[in-house]
Design a protein around this motif. Structure first.
Motif, PDB file in Angstrom:
ATOM      1  N   GLU A  15      -1.972  -0.652  -6.730  1.00  0.00           N
ATOM      2  CA  GLU A  15      -2.709  -0.593  -5.545  1.00  0.00           C
ATOM      3  C   GLU A  15      -3.323  -1.264  -4.402  1.00  0.00           C
ATOM      4  OE1 GLU A  15      -4.425   3.377  -6.230  1.00  0.00           O
ATOM      5  OE2 GLU A  15      -2.649   3.810  -7.261  1.00  0.00           O
ATOM      6  N   MET A  16      -3.520  -1.168  -3.448  1.00  0.00           N
ATOM      7  CA  MET A  16      -4.785  -2.475  -2.253  1.00  0.00           C
ATOM      8  C   MET A  16      -5.599  -1.394  -2.829  1.00  0.00           C
ATOM      9  SD  MET A  16      -3.120  -4.225  -1.454  1.00  0.00           S
ATOM     10  CE  MET A  16      -3.624  -4.809  -0.144  1.00  0.00           C
ATOM     11  N   VAL A  17      -6.748  -2.197  -2.691  1.00  0.00           N
ATOM     12  CA  VAL A  17      -8.398  -1.448  -2.453  1.00  0.00           C
ATOM     13  C   VAL A  17      -8.826  -1.052  -0.788  1.00  0.00           C
ATOM     14  CG1 VAL A  17     -11.015  -1.730  -3.175  1.00  0.00           C
ATOM     15  CG2 VAL A  17      -9.079  -2.662  -4.527  1.00  0.00           C
ATOM     16  N   ARG A  18      -9.058  -0.057  -0.337  1.00  0.00           N
ATOM     17  CA  ARG A  18      -9.705   0.144   1.045  1.00  0.00           C
ATOM     18  C   ARG A  18     -10.816  -0.962   1.054  1.00  0.00           C
ATOM     19  NH1 ARG A  18      -4.560   1.860  -0.003  1.00  0.00           N
ATOM     20  NH2 ARG A  18      -3.821   2.990   2.078  1.00  0.00           N
ATOM     21  N   LEU A  25      13.211  -3.501  -9.681  1.00  0.00           N
ATOM     22  CA  LEU A  25      12.893  -3.864  -8.269  1.00  0.00           C
ATOM     23  C   LEU A  25      13.895  -2.924  -7.267  1.00  0.00           C
ATOM     24  CD1 LEU A  25      12.344  -6.348  -6.823  1.00  0.00           C
ATOM     25  CD2 LEU A  25      15.016  -7.301  -7.787  1.00  0.00           C
ATOM     26  N   ARG A  26      14.745  -1.952  -8.045  1.00  0.00           N
ATOM     27  CA  ARG A  26      15.659  -0.832  -7.339  1.00  0.00           C
ATOM     28  C   ARG A  26      15.173   0.001  -6.630  1.00  0.00           C
ATOM     29  NH1 ARG A  26      21.004   0.080  -7.741  1.00  0.00           N
ATOM     30  NH2 ARG A  26      21.638   1.358  -6.343  1.00  0.00           N
ATOM     31  N   ARG A  27      13.298   0.342  -7.291  1.00  0.00           N
ATOM     32  CA  ARG A  27      12.977   1.576  -6.955  1.00  0.00           C
ATOM     33  C   ARG A  27      12.088   0.665  -5.384  1.00  0.00           C
ATOM     34  NH1 ARG A  27      10.233   3.020 -12.589  1.00  0.00           N
ATOM     35  NH2 ARG A  27      11.556   4.619 -12.742  1.00  0.00           N
ATOM     36  N   VAL A  28      12.176  -0.347  -5.530  1.00  0.00           N
ATOM     37  CA  VAL A  28      11.664  -0.941  -4.531  1.00  0.00           C
ATOM     38  C   VAL A  28      12.828  -0.907  -2.960  1.00  0.00           C
ATOM     39  CG1 VAL A  28      10.777  -3.285  -3.169  1.00  0.00           C
ATOM     40  CG2 VAL A  28      10.205  -2.508  -5.530  1.00  0.00           C
ATOM     41  N   HIS A  29      14.002  -0.938  -3.330  1.00  0.00           N
ATOM     42  CA  HIS A  29      14.854  -1.503  -2.540  1.00  0.00           C
ATOM     43  C   HIS A  29      14.977   0.324  -1.683  1.00  0.00           C
ATOM     44  CE1 HIS A  29      16.381  -5.317  -4.287  1.00  0.00           C
ATOM     45  NE2 HIS A  29      15.128  -5.872  -3.360  1.00  0.00           N
ATOM     46  N   ASP A  30      14.993   0.870  -2.719  1.00  0.00           N
ATOM     47  CA  ASP A  30      15.509   2.879  -2.392  1.00  0.00           C
ATOM     48  C   ASP A  30      14.191   3.055  -2.206  1.00  0.00           C
ATOM     49  OD1 ASP A  30      18.343   1.898  -3.986  1.00  0.00           O
ATOM     50  OD2 ASP A  30      17.337   3.099  -5.539  1.00  0.00           O
ATOM     51  N   ALA A  31      13.352   2.799  -1.829  1.00  0.00           N
ATOM     52  CA  ALA A  31      12.412   3.481  -1.250  1.00  0.00           C
ATOM     53  C   ALA A  31      12.547   3.774   0.502  1.00  0.00           C
ATOM     54  CB  ALA A  31      11.229   2.453  -1.056  1.00  0.00           C
ATOM     55  N   GLU A  32      12.036   4.789   1.025  1.00  0.00           N
ATOM     56  CA  GLU A  32      11.939   5.369   2.404  1.00  0.00           C
ATOM     57  C   GLU A  32      11.452   5.141   2.974  1.00  0.00           C
ATOM     58  OE1 GLU A  32      14.662   8.686   2.353  1.00  0.00           O
ATOM     59  OE2 GLU A  32      16.514   7.662   1.365  1.00  0.00           O
ATOM     60  N   PRO A  33      10.759   3.784   3.439  1.00  0.00           N
ATOM     61  CA  PRO A  33       8.885   3.961   4.215  1.00  0.00           C
ATOM     62  C   PRO A  33       9.479   4.505   5.545  1.00  0.00           C
ATOM     63  CG  PRO A  33      10.311   2.105   4.860  1.00  0.00           C
ATOM     64  CD  PRO A  33      11.161   2.418   3.875  1.00  0.00           C
ATOM     65  N   ALA A  49       0.942  -1.321   0.589  1.00  0.00           N
ATOM     66  CA  ALA A  49      -0.475   0.463  -0.154  1.00  0.00           C
ATOM     67  C   ALA A  49       0.833   0.969  -0.136  1.00  0.00           C
ATOM     68  CB  ALA A  49      -1.086   0.269   1.147  1.00  0.00           C
ATOM     69  N   TYR A  50       1.264   1.558   0.875  1.00  0.00           N
ATOM     70  CA  TYR A  50       3.177   2.240   0.391  1.00  0.00           C
ATOM     71  C   TYR A  50       3.622   2.633  -0.942  1.00  0.00           C
ATOM     72  CZ  TYR A  50       7.428   4.886   0.888  1.00  0.00           C
ATOM     73  OH  TYR A  50       8.837   5.842   1.235  1.00  0.00           O
ATOM     74  N   LEU A  51       4.231   1.634  -1.225  1.00  0.00           N
ATOM     75  CA  LEU A  51       4.737   1.755  -2.624  1.00  0.00           C
ATOM     76  C   LEU A  51       3.362   2.026  -3.425  1.00  0.00           C
ATOM     77  CD1 LEU A  51       6.987  -1.099  -2.217  1.00  0.00           C
ATOM     78  CD2 LEU A  51       7.644   0.933  -2.405  1.00  0.00           C
ATOM     79  N   GLY A  52       2.331   1.601  -3.493  1.00  0.00           N
ATOM     80  CA  GLY A  52       1.201   1.298  -4.535  1.00  0.00           C
ATOM     81  C   GLY A  52       1.410   3.231  -4.557  1.00  0.00           C
TER      82      GLY A  52
END
Length: 312
Positions: free
Chosen positions: A73-76, A119-127, A61-64
């Motif tokens: 994206e997650m449907v709420r 995959l690099r964008r996932v790894h570089d994400a800062e939650p 959800a955070y990434l989407g």
């Protein structure tokens, strides 16, 4: 679970009035059920699963929500949640992606590069700190694998049925490999941790006009080699199968000095999980003959063979 009950849950929890439900069968996760659910206006992927942890949905959800291309994206729910719970399993909904599994279609060189970027964008994400701190630091599958391995060994002492008998012969033939996986684990890596999908092989990639990385149940906060291991050999046709494909992926992924000791560790861990998990399925079902064939491949020329050969 019956369709009537599922329709009731989707209406009550997500305000989705479903007009058509189609079961979707794919993958090794026998703890999950997946459907294609159509309303009068939209189509969704519905998953009811007891696998993994809640944090996987939170990360997805955070990434989407951050707009990262390739993460659905997650449907709420009506109450704004990411899932509802029924019979101790999570019910989640995402938009339906009308694509094919990359494990079936393969990827072009351009798409391999695109997957490296994703995959690099996932790894570089800062939650956010709260989400980062909640992420698992160790594999939930790894934690229960020794117990399952002991159960498999016990069942194979007196195998019941043709598949189990053949599996017992396979375990006997590769006893040295299985013992190595069970007792000779390399030291765990201590490098910087990032968001890792945890299972980013091509069976979890959908292809339409772009690539989509799905099934975030195994998300983990770990050195990026946790994910990169899947690209560096031993995964058969659910990873790169030629130097050209690997070069394209790494070109898309961008600069990173790969920690070979970390690759060795994660390859070893995953090999043990796969040998034990697929062996258990070969005994208990479903699709016992297929599971047996997977075990043979892992031990003979797949991840287990590569993990153990690296130690010799």
């Amino acid at each position: 679970m019956g369709e009537t009950l599922l329709r009731k849950w989707l209406l009550a929890d997500f305000d989705l009035e479903v007009v058509e439900l189609t079961p979707v069968a794919y993958g090794a996760d026998i703890a999950a059920q997946v459907w294609r659910a159509a309303t009068a206006t939209n189509v969704y992927a519905v998953k009811w699963s007891g696998a993994g942890t809640n944090t996987g949905h939170q990360v997805a959800a955070y990434l989407g929500d951050s707009g990262l291309p390739g993460v659905p994206e997650m449907v709420r729910t009506i109450e704004g949640g990411l899932w509802s719970v029924h019979a101790k399993k999570r019910l989640t909904v995402t938009p339906w992606i009308d694509g094919v599994r990359a494990a079936q279609s393969g990827l072009t060189e351009e798409q391999w590069a695109e997957y490296g970027v994703l995959l690099r964008r996932v790894h570089d994400a800062e939650p956010p700190i709260r989400l980062r701190d909640a992420l698992p630091k160790h594999s939930h599958i790894d934690a229960r694998t020794p117990t399952i391995a002991a159960e498999v060994r016990e069942r194979l002492e007196e195998p019941e049925g043709e598949v189990a008998e053949e599996l017992a012969a396979v375990w006997s033939q590769y006893e040295h490999v299985i013992t190595d996986l069970c007792t000779n684990r390399p030291p765990a890596p201590t490098g910087p941790r990032v968001i890792c999908h945890g299972d980013p092989h091509l069976g979890n990639v959908l292809v339409d006009d772009q690539l989509h990385l799905i099934d975030w149940d195994d998300v983990i906060y770990a050195p990026r080699e946790q994910d990169l291991m899947f690209m560096l050999g031993g995964m058969g046709d659910v990873g790169p199968t030629t130097p050209t494909q690997l070069d394209a992926f790494l070109r898309g992924y961008g600069p990173h000095t790969i920690d070979q000791d970390a690759i060795h560790y994660y390859r070893h861990v995953r090999a043990f999980e796969d040998v034990v998990g697929w062996s258990h399925q070969a005994i208990t079902g479903p699709e016992e003959p297929y599971a047996l064939a997977v075990v043979k491949g892992i031990l003979d020329h797949g991840l287990a063979a590569l993990a153990v050969s690296a130690e010799r």
